[in-house]
Design a protein around this motif. Structure first.
Motif, PDB file in Angstrom:
ATOM      1  N   HIS B  31       1.140  -0.606  -0.038  1.00 15.63           N
ATOM      2  CA  HIS B  31       0.153  -0.096   0.168  1.00 15.63           C
ATOM      3  C   HIS B  31       0.501   1.118  -0.003  1.00 15.63           C
ATOM      4  CE1 HIS B  31      -3.859   2.020   1.892  1.00 15.63           C
ATOM      5  NE2 HIS B  31      -4.242   2.025   0.652  1.00 15.63           N
ATOM      6  N   CYS B  32       0.888   1.652  -0.808  1.00 15.48           N
ATOM      7  CA  CYS B  32       1.405   3.222  -1.064  1.00 15.48           C
ATOM      8  C   CYS B  32       1.183   4.284  -0.103  1.00 15.48           C
ATOM      9  CB  CYS B  32       1.531   4.042  -2.663  1.00 15.48           C
ATOM     10  SG  CYS B  32       2.426   5.496  -2.724  1.00 15.48           S
ATOM     11  N   GLY B  33       2.736   4.577   0.331  1.00 15.16           N
ATOM     12  CA  GLY B  33       2.105   5.917   1.886  1.00 15.16           C
ATOM     13  C   GLY B  33       2.270   6.916   1.119  1.00 15.16           C
ATOM     14  N   ASP B  34       2.497   7.167  -0.127  1.00 19.38           N
ATOM     15  CA  ASP B  34       1.714   8.666  -0.278  1.00 19.38           C
ATOM     16  C   ASP B  34       0.618   8.729  -1.470  1.00 19.38           C
ATOM     17  OD1 ASP B  34       4.243  10.513   0.079  1.00 19.38           O
ATOM     18  OD2 ASP B  34       5.500   8.914  -0.768  1.00 19.38           O
ATOM     19  N   CYS B  35       0.844   7.942  -3.002  1.00 18.63           N
ATOM     20  CA  CYS B  35      -0.612   7.984  -3.339  1.00 18.63           C
ATOM     21  C   CYS B  35      -1.976   7.350  -2.711  1.00 18.63           C
ATOM     22  CB  CYS B  35      -0.253   7.720  -4.621  1.00 18.63           C
ATOM     23  SG  CYS B  35      -0.144   6.224  -5.326  1.00 18.63           S
ATOM     24  N   GLY B  36      -1.424   5.942  -1.909  1.00 23.87           N
ATOM     25  CA  GLY B  36      -2.555   5.277  -1.368  1.00 23.87           C
ATOM     26  C   GLY B  36      -3.208   4.391  -2.548  1.00 23.87           C
ATOM     27  N   TYR B  45       9.237   1.032  -5.628  1.00 20.10           N
ATOM     28  CA  TYR B  45       9.224   2.678  -5.893  1.00 20.10           C
ATOM     29  C   TYR B  45       7.941   1.844  -6.897  1.00 20.10           C
ATOM     30  CZ  TYR B  45      14.073   3.827  -6.079  1.00 20.10           C
ATOM     31  OH  TYR B  45      15.871   3.751  -5.003  1.00 20.10           O
ATOM     32  N   CYS B  46       6.725   2.483  -6.288  1.00 16.77           N
ATOM     33  CA  CYS B  46       5.304   2.930  -6.476  1.00 16.77           C
ATOM     34  C   CYS B  46       5.066   3.240  -8.010  1.00 16.77           C
ATOM     35  CB  CYS B  46       4.406   4.082  -5.940  1.00 16.77           C
ATOM     36  SG  CYS B  46       2.570   3.974  -6.052  1.00 16.77           S
ATOM     37  N   PRO B  47       4.495   2.170  -8.607  1.00 16.85           N
ATOM     38  CA  PRO B  47       4.521   1.821 -10.238  1.00 16.85           C
ATOM     39  C   PRO B  47       3.362   3.060 -10.549  1.00 16.85           C
ATOM     40  CG  PRO B  47       3.767   0.025  -9.450  1.00 16.85           C
ATOM     41  CD  PRO B  47       3.961   0.608  -8.311  1.00 16.85           C
ATOM     42  N   HIS B  48       2.867   3.722  -9.623  1.00 13.30           N
ATOM     43  CA  HIS B  48       2.051   4.990 -10.169  1.00 13.30           C
ATOM     44  C   HIS B  48       2.625   6.818  -9.666  1.00 13.30           C
ATOM     45  CE1 HIS B  48      -1.235   2.058 -10.141  1.00 13.30           C
ATOM     46  NE2 HIS B  48      -0.959   1.283  -8.505  1.00 13.30           N
ATOM     47  N   CYS B  49       3.246   6.638  -8.527  1.00 21.22           N
ATOM     48  CA  CYS B  49       4.304   7.758  -7.742  1.00 21.22           C
ATOM     49  C   CYS B  49       6.001   7.465  -7.551  1.00 21.22           C
ATOM     50  CB  CYS B  49       2.973   8.251  -6.947  1.00 21.22           C
ATOM     51  SG  CYS B  49       3.246   7.632  -5.831  1.00 21.22           S
ATOM     52  N   ALA B  50       5.955   6.548  -7.785  1.00 25.30           N
ATOM     53  CA  ALA B  50       7.939   6.391  -8.102  1.00 25.30           C
ATOM     54  C   ALA B  50       8.114   6.290  -6.224  1.00 25.30           C
ATOM     55  CB  ALA B  50       8.562   7.761  -9.107  1.00 25.30           C
ATOM     56  N   SER B  51       7.161   6.581  -5.524  1.00 25.18           N
ATOM     57  CA  SER B  51       7.462   6.936  -4.006  1.00 25.18           C
ATOM     58  C   SER B  51       7.961   5.550  -3.240  1.00 25.18           C
ATOM     59  CB  SER B  51       6.083   7.008  -3.478  1.00 25.18           C
ATOM     60  OG  SER B  51       6.125   6.586  -2.053  1.00 25.18           O
ATOM     61  N   GLU B  52       8.452   5.548  -2.265  1.00 24.67           N
ATOM     62  CA  GLU B  52       8.859   4.643  -2.065  1.00 24.67           C
ATOM     63  C   GLU B  52       8.867   4.023  -0.235  1.00 24.67           C
ATOM     64  OE1 GLU B  52      13.833   4.799  -1.404  1.00 24.67           O
ATOM     65  OE2 GLU B  52      13.514   6.723  -2.786  1.00 24.67           O
TER      66      GLU B  52
HETATM   67 ZN   LIG Z   1       2.609   5.837  -5.005  1.00 25.86          ZN
END
Ligand SMILES: [Zn+2]
Lengths: 392, 135
Positions: B31-36, B45-52
């Motif tokens: 579960h991405c901590g940035d884009c959710g 790296y989140c494929p949607h927003c590159a967040s770690e």
């Molecule tokens: Zn994300």
């Protein structure tokens, strides 16, 4: 010429070994035999080779070069995309030659696709192994679910293709029947003398839906190789050159797993085909034959759609009425393909395209052919395509 | 009925996925901590927003059949007595798709049909995803 790479390199030598079910030859021996045949076919010697693009597994460039006695290797690279690798190797060789990094490049492949799983009791065990990055995905998320190898993995998306677009089994059967018909004309085809009717195809049992036994290619022990050189050098060699006119690779998003692609049916070839046709400056309708990677019949149907011969879901109409058989408008896999000659990772498709464009394809010759295409498909949907033309 | 552990040795984020699911006793996804948004298999790296930034969090289990296959043949000891068996590509309400096993019979599965996913924790390093008929 719309691209600097188009027309710069040519295939000048071909070699094939095997399509056996059981052999005493090791993988290395088979690869070396096919390689030496390809070098001699070109009218060349091992010392003329200065680049080697090895298969994505089993044997490596250094031992191939050493056994053949290649004195100086200037270029190697190893595309790792399963059955898409041979066409990728051809593209890579053409690129290296056009860039001046090598003059003459050997691209071989081979394996004991039959004996690996069914060794003769008295045979020396094969110690060569193959690995790929996507095996991690398979081990963790597919294999535990009874999805052990390619038919089971690909069935996950092919069943959606069949159900969503109502693809009839007769469409897949048309691929199987055409390949088998063409194999009857090829002395090096495993399934020669074993004709197949549509009814016989339909009666083969399901392995994993939608794949019947009759949808799966035949595993054999085999090797094949090509030699690629510059357009200039090609003019002075043994055969009429077969020109590299265009090529491209493409990969699904994401390439290391199957089920989380936005569109599970969008193959690497969907991305690659338009770029290859643009590089060659030609259209799908210009092709005289199609050598399409046919690990499974339904995969070949999707490839025909990716190539632009039909809308998504429409390949069933395209393959009807003998259009893909010799004598039809787009003869497909005129050597029998993986389905009926044998699984040689699609290098046999390149070899056959060369025979056709040399007008040396015997009873399977497509009359007066000038241009045709070869596709590759590998791992979890990697795609490659080369467009080849008859040289001067 | 409990399943035996298949031959798996997950590492990296695949191991983290299995450990999180075993720890929670229910299916957890990245579960991405940035884009959710949710991702499977897990990525650095989140494929949607590159967040770690991510955590593994429980999912609702709500899903539908995106695709499936019916296997009529197997050489594997764990599966050959179960033919014909159904394997489902399940699209979760959260977004990611997972391969799931099921006791549903071949005639009872169709594309688009709602299903419920649950995890069967086999050991800390492996859980099966099961698909059941949605209530
Ligand atoms: Zn994300």
């Amino acid at each position: 010429m719309s691209s600097s790479l188009s027309g710069k390199a040519a295939i000048v030598g071909i070699g094939e070994f095997g399509y056996y079910r059981g052999t005493d030859q090791s993988i290395l021996q088979m690869v070396l035999k096919a390689s030496m045949d390809a070098i001699r076919d070109a009218g060349l010697k091992p010392s003329d080779i200065d680049g080697i693009i090895p298969p994505p597994g089993f044997v490596a460039w250094d031992e191939i070069g050493a056994h053949l006695g290649v004195p100086e290797i200037r270029y190697t690279a190893c595309p790792q995309m399963g059955g898409a690798s041979p066409v990728a190797g051809l593209i890579n060789a053409s690129m290296a030659i056009a860039a001046g990094l090598a003059t003459t490049v050997l691209v071989p492949i081979g394996w004991n696709g039959y004996s690996a799983l069914r060794p003769r009791p008295d045979a020396r065990p094969n110690k060569r192994r193959f690995s790929a990055a996507f095996f991690e995905t398979v081990k963790n998320y597919y294999a535990p679910y009874g999805l052990r190898s390619a038919p089971w993995w690909y069935a996950l998306y092919l069943q959606r293709y069949v159900k969503h677009y109502n693809v009839p089994p007769e469409a897949a059967g048309a691929i199987a029947v055409a390949c088998r018909k063409h194999a009857q004309l090829n002395d090096k085809a495993l399934m020669r003398d074993r004709p197949l009717t549509m009814d016989e195809y339909l009666a083969t049992p399901f392995i994993t839906e939608p794949l019947r036994k009759g949808d799966c290619c035949v595993e054999t022990d085999c090797a094949a190789a090509i030699v690629v050189t510059s357009a200039e050098r090609a003019r002075d060699l043994a055969h009429r050159p077969v020109m590299f006119l265009g090529g491209a690779e493409g990969h699904p998003n994401r390439p290391d797993e199957l089920v989380n692609r936005t569109d599970m049916l969008k193959l690497g070839l969907d991305y690659a085909a338009p770029r290859a046709f643009a590089m060659a400056g030609v259209k799908p309708q210009d092709m005289d034959f199609l050598q399409v990677y046919d690990c499974f019949t339904y995969v070949a149907l999707l490839e025909l759609e990716a190539l632009g011969y039909a809308e998504r879901g429409g390949a069933a109409d395209f393959v009807k009425d003998g259009k893909i058989e010799l004598g039809g408008r787009y003869p497909l896999n005129t050597h029998g393909g993986l389905m009926s000659q044998g699984h040689c990772w699609g290098m046999n498709h390149i070899v056959e395209a060369v025979r056709q464009l040399r007008h040396d394809a015997g009873r399977a010759q497509v009359a007066d052919c000038e241009i045709g295409l070869v596709t590759g498909y590998g791992d979890l949907g990697d795609g490659t395509i080369a467009i080849l033309g008859r040289g001067a | 009925m409990s399943s035996t552990k298949p031959k798996v040795q997950p590492d990296d984020l695949d191991l983290a996925f299995f450990e999180a699911t075993a720890g929670a006793g229910q299916l957890c996804l990245q579960h991405c901590g940035d884009c959710g948004r949710w991702t499977h298999p897990a990525r650095y790296y989140c494929p949607h927003c590159a967040s770690e930034n991510y955590s593994f969090d429980p999912v609702s289990g709500k899903a539908e059949v995106h695709s499936f296959t019916v296997s009529h043949f197997s050489v594997e000891s764990a599966w050959k007595d179960r033919v014909p068996y159904v394997t489902i590509v399940a699209e979760t309400a959260e977004g990611p798709r997972l391969v799931a096993r099921t006791d549903l019979k071949p005639g009872d599965v169709s594309i688009g049909q709602p299903i419920l996913l649950r995890a069967e924790v086999v050991d800390p390093e492996f859980s099966y995803v099961w698909a059941e008929k949605a209530a």
